[in-house]
Design an enzyme around this catalytic site. Structure first.
Site, mmCIF file in Angstrom:
data_model
loop_
_atom_site.group_PDB
_atom_site.id
_atom_site.type_symbol
_atom_site.label_atom_id
_atom_site.label_comp_id
_atom_site.label_asym_id
_atom_site.label_seq_id
_atom_site.Cartn_x
_atom_site.Cartn_y
_atom_site.Cartn_z
ATOM 1 N N GLU A 131 0.825 -1.218 -0.109
ATOM 2 C CA GLU A 131 0.067 -0.128 0.094
ATOM 3 C C GLU A 131 0.958 1.329 -0.069
ATOM 4 O O GLU A 131 1.899 1.071 0.191
ATOM 5 C CB GLU A 131 -0.943 -0.097 1.080
ATOM 6 C CG GLU A 131 -1.811 -1.342 1.171
ATOM 7 C CD GLU A 131 -2.784 -1.402 2.330
ATOM 8 O OE1 GLU A 131 -2.648 -0.704 3.222
ATOM 9 O OE2 GLU A 131 -4.040 -2.066 2.117
ATOM 10 N N CYS A 167 -2.280 -4.819 -5.535
ATOM 11 C CA CYS A 167 -2.836 -5.981 -4.991
ATOM 12 C C CYS A 167 -1.775 -6.920 -5.165
ATOM 13 O O CYS A 167 -0.772 -7.196 -6.181
ATOM 14 C CB CYS A 167 -3.944 -6.492 -5.743
ATOM 15 S SG CYS A 167 -5.309 -5.449 -5.778
ATOM 16 N N GLU A 217 -2.211 -10.021 -6.277
ATOM 17 C CA GLU A 217 -2.144 -10.951 -7.470
ATOM 18 C C GLU A 217 -1.412 -10.245 -8.529
ATOM 19 O O GLU A 217 -0.845 -11.008 -9.357
ATOM 20 C CB GLU A 217 -3.745 -11.240 -7.880
ATOM 21 C CG GLU A 217 -4.448 -11.832 -6.723
ATOM 22 C CD GLU A 217 -5.485 -10.999 -5.877
ATOM 23 O OE1 GLU A 217 -4.753 -10.000 -5.341
ATOM 24 O OE2 GLU A 217 -6.523 -11.377 -5.469
ATOM 25 N N CYS A 224 -9.894 -8.849 -7.020
ATOM 26 C CA CYS A 224 -10.515 -7.698 -7.173
ATOM 27 C C CYS A 224 -10.831 -7.710 -8.782
ATOM 28 O O CYS A 224 -10.333 -8.498 -9.501
ATOM 29 C CB CYS A 224 -10.078 -6.191 -6.949
ATOM 30 S SG CYS A 224 -8.474 -5.804 -7.860
#
Ligand code: THU
Length: 140
Positions: A55, A64, A66, A97
């Site tokens: 982040e 993310c 992934e 997501c």
């Protein structure tokens, strides 16, 4: 590996990438959401690439787990993922997501995705497929 096909070899690959994703999750940098995610991708050549979320104070810059794992795969010169594991916290495992689904489908029409939620009393596991998560995906 055909999606959903259950065999000792396929199950062993899925178990292996779940463990890799759990280890990657420990390295997640999530001081803003406290939501740590680990991912691992197995490729046709037999390699495994991991990623965790990281982040940023500028929230839109968050990456993310992934997509981090897909980036590792691409950086290593590979483009053929065959299975993915995603590990989050909680009794109900998180799902990738929408952006990560789209990024994954760029490289394979389908693959099994194991979702794992780690919690105090153990883990919850669910297996799905990429095509189930992103039907009718955008193609160019
Ligand atoms: N996150 C992932 O790593 N993967 C997903 O598919 C969904 C969300 C991360 C991004 C952010 O760091 C945190 O989870 C909360 O959204």
């Amino acid at each position: 590996m055909k999606p959903r096909k259950s065999s000792a070899k396929n199950d062993a690959i899925l178990d292996y990438i779940v463990e890799a994703a759990k280890r990657a999750r420990k390295n997640a940098y999530a001081p803003y959401s406290s939501y740590k995610v680990g991912a691992a991708i197995a490729t046709k050549s037999g390699n495994v690439y991991v990623g965790c979320n990281f982040e940023n104070a500028s929230y839109g810059a968050c990456i993310c787990a992934e997509r981090n794992a897909i980036g590792q795969m691409i950086a290593a010169g590979e483009k053929q993922p065959i299975a993915c594991a995603v590990v989050t916290g909680g009794r109900k495992p998180g799902t990738p997501c929408g952006i990560c689904r789209q990024v994954m489908i760029e490289f394979t029409k389908d693959m099994p995705i194991v979702l794992v939620g780690e919690h105090k009393s153990g883990e919850t596991r669910r297996t799905t497929t990429l095509s189930e998560l992103i039907p009718d995906a955008f193609e160019f």
